[in-house]
Write a protein that holds these residues in place. Structure first.
Motif, short mmCIF file in Angstrom:
data_model
loop_
_atom_site.label_atom_id
_atom_site.label_comp_id
_atom_site.label_asym_id
_atom_site.label_seq_id
_atom_site.Cartn_x
_atom_site.Cartn_y
_atom_site.Cartn_z
N SER A 128 0.83 -1.20 0.00
CA SER A 128 0.00 0.00 0.00
C SER A 128 0.87 1.25 0.00
O SER A 128 2.08 1.20 -0.24
CB SER A 128 -0.91 -0.01 1.24
OG SER A 128 -0.13 0.18 2.42
N ASP A 129 0.24 2.39 0.32
CA ASP A 129 0.97 3.65 0.42
C ASP A 129 2.09 3.58 1.45
O ASP A 129 3.07 4.33 1.37
CB ASP A 129 0.02 4.78 0.80
CG ASP A 129 -0.83 5.24 -0.37
OD1 ASP A 129 -0.34 5.16 -1.51
OD2 ASP A 129 -1.97 5.67 -0.16
N ILE A 130 1.96 2.72 2.44
CA ILE A 130 3.00 2.57 3.47
C ILE A 130 4.33 2.24 2.80
O ILE A 130 5.37 2.80 3.15
CB ILE A 130 2.60 1.49 4.49
CG1 ILE A 130 1.39 1.95 5.30
CG2 ILE A 130 3.77 1.16 5.41
CD1 ILE A 130 0.83 0.89 6.22
N ALA A 131 4.29 1.32 1.85
CA ALA A 131 5.52 0.94 1.14
C ALA A 131 6.05 2.10 0.30
O ALA A 131 7.25 2.36 0.27
CB ALA A 131 5.26 -0.28 0.26
N LEU A 132 5.16 2.80 -0.39
CA LEU A 132 5.59 3.91 -1.24
C LEU A 132 6.21 5.04 -0.42
O LEU A 132 7.21 5.65 -0.83
CB LEU A 132 4.42 4.44 -2.06
CG LEU A 132 3.80 3.50 -3.09
CD1 LEU A 132 2.78 4.23 -3.94
CD2 LEU A 132 4.86 2.86 -3.96
N ILE A 133 5.65 5.32 0.73
CA ILE A 133 6.20 6.36 1.59
C ILE A 133 7.60 5.96 2.07
O ILE A 133 8.52 6.78 2.11
CB ILE A 133 5.26 6.63 2.78
CG1 ILE A 133 3.97 7.28 2.28
CG2 ILE A 133 5.93 7.51 3.82
CD1 ILE A 133 2.89 7.40 3.32
N ALA A 134 7.76 4.68 2.44
CA ALA A 134 9.07 4.19 2.87
C ALA A 134 10.08 4.27 1.73
O ALA A 134 11.24 4.65 1.93
CB ALA A 134 8.95 2.76 3.37
N ILE A 135 9.66 3.92 0.52
CA ILE A 135 10.54 4.02 -0.65
C ILE A 135 10.96 5.47 -0.88
O ILE A 135 12.12 5.76 -1.17
CB ILE A 135 9.82 3.45 -1.90
CG1 ILE A 135 9.69 1.93 -1.80
CG2 ILE A 135 10.57 3.84 -3.18
CD1 ILE A 135 8.82 1.31 -2.86
N SER A 136 10.02 6.38 -0.73
CA SER A 136 10.33 7.80 -0.97
C SER A 136 11.39 8.32 -0.01
O SER A 136 12.16 9.23 -0.35
CB SER A 136 9.05 8.64 -0.84
OG SER A 136 8.66 8.80 0.52
N LYS A 137 11.46 7.76 1.19
CA LYS A 137 12.41 8.23 2.19
C LYS A 137 13.78 7.57 2.07
O LYS A 137 14.80 8.16 2.46
CB LYS A 137 11.84 7.98 3.59
CG LYS A 137 10.59 8.78 3.90
CD LYS A 137 10.03 8.44 5.27
CE LYS A 137 8.78 9.26 5.58
NZ LYS A 137 8.20 8.91 6.89
N ASN A 138 13.80 6.35 1.54
CA ASN A 138 15.04 5.56 1.56
C ASN A 138 15.64 5.30 0.18
O ASN A 138 16.73 4.75 0.10
CB ASN A 138 14.79 4.22 2.25
CG ASN A 138 14.44 4.38 3.71
OD1 ASN A 138 15.17 5.02 4.46
ND2 ASN A 138 13.32 3.81 4.13
N CYS A 139 14.95 5.69 -0.88
CA CYS A 139 15.44 5.43 -2.24
C CYS A 139 15.50 6.74 -3.02
O CYS A 139 14.81 6.92 -4.03
CB CYS A 139 14.55 4.42 -2.94
SG CYS A 139 14.32 2.86 -2.05
N LEU A 140 16.32 7.65 -2.56
CA LEU A 140 16.38 8.98 -3.15
C LEU A 140 17.00 8.98 -4.54
O LEU A 140 16.87 9.96 -5.29
CB LEU A 140 17.14 9.94 -2.23
CG LEU A 140 16.54 10.12 -0.83
CD1 LEU A 140 17.37 11.12 -0.04
CD2 LEU A 140 15.08 10.57 -0.91
#
Length: 206
Positions: A128-140
């Protein structure tokens, strides 16, 4: 190939750089043998791996975690057992997860900053969005993002991705007709405003 065969293969092929498996019968133990004995492994592609059951231990990172650049897992029951390997492969550039069971939100939440520049997530019911938010923070350094036939996304996740991953060159978001999807104007507009390197945008089923 059996577990014994895979262990013997791994011990005698330590210079292996790419491993591709489709419909293997060696399960977790055989997979761990490859990761434990192949310090130069760069590309790992695993499909339809049998005997990957919950009672087994997880896929260990092994020495290969230091060299892996690509991990691609497809059509795996309990594919979530690759979690320790994914999280420990700090030099990983490409991650592809296709039709694998497991709570992938938790995997990405546990992720620390990485050099991932390409992520493909396809037909994952528990993401869900939880994964996308985590990706946005850790995969710059993310440049390529494919979200294909997944469920439970909303504009929020895509907005986070666009605001933090400004190097994006390619975004695919494809939804099946029978999946409820809430991606709308805000997510797409934020990509347009925040991703100046964008070369390819594919939106289907929104």
């Amino acid at each position: 190939m059996t577990i014994i065969g895979m262990v013997n293969f791994s011990v005698n092929c330590r210079g292996l750089k790419e491993f591709y498996c489709d419909s293997g019968n060696f399960g977790v133990k055989g997979m761990n043998a490859v990761l434990d004995h192949c310090p130069f492994l760069e590309n790992l592609i695993v499909e339809h791996l049998n005997r990957l059951v919950l009672k087994d231990s997880a896929i260990r990172p092994g020495v290969a975690a230091y060299s892996l650049k690509t991990i691609c897992i497809k059509y795996l029951i309990n594919g979530y057992q690759f979690r320790p390997l994914i999280l420990s492969s700090k030099n990983l550039g490409t991650l592809k997860i296709v039709y694998c069971s497991g709570d992938w939100d938790k995997v990405f939440e546990a992720m620390t900053p990485t050099n991932l520049f390409e992520i493909h997530l396809e037909t994952l019911p528990r993401i869900s969005d939880i994964a996308l938010i985590a990706i946005s923070k850790n995969c710059l350094n993310l440049e390529i993002l494919h979200l294909l036939e997944n469920a439970n996304y909303m504009d929020l996740g895509l907005v986070y991705i666009a605001n933090h991953c400004n190097l994006l060159r390619e975004v695919h978001h494809i939804v099946r007709w029978n999946i409820s999807d809430e991606i709308g104007d805000e997510g797409v507009t934020t990509i347009a405003e925040r991703c100046p390197n964008l070369e390819e945008l594919i939106l289907i089923g929104i």
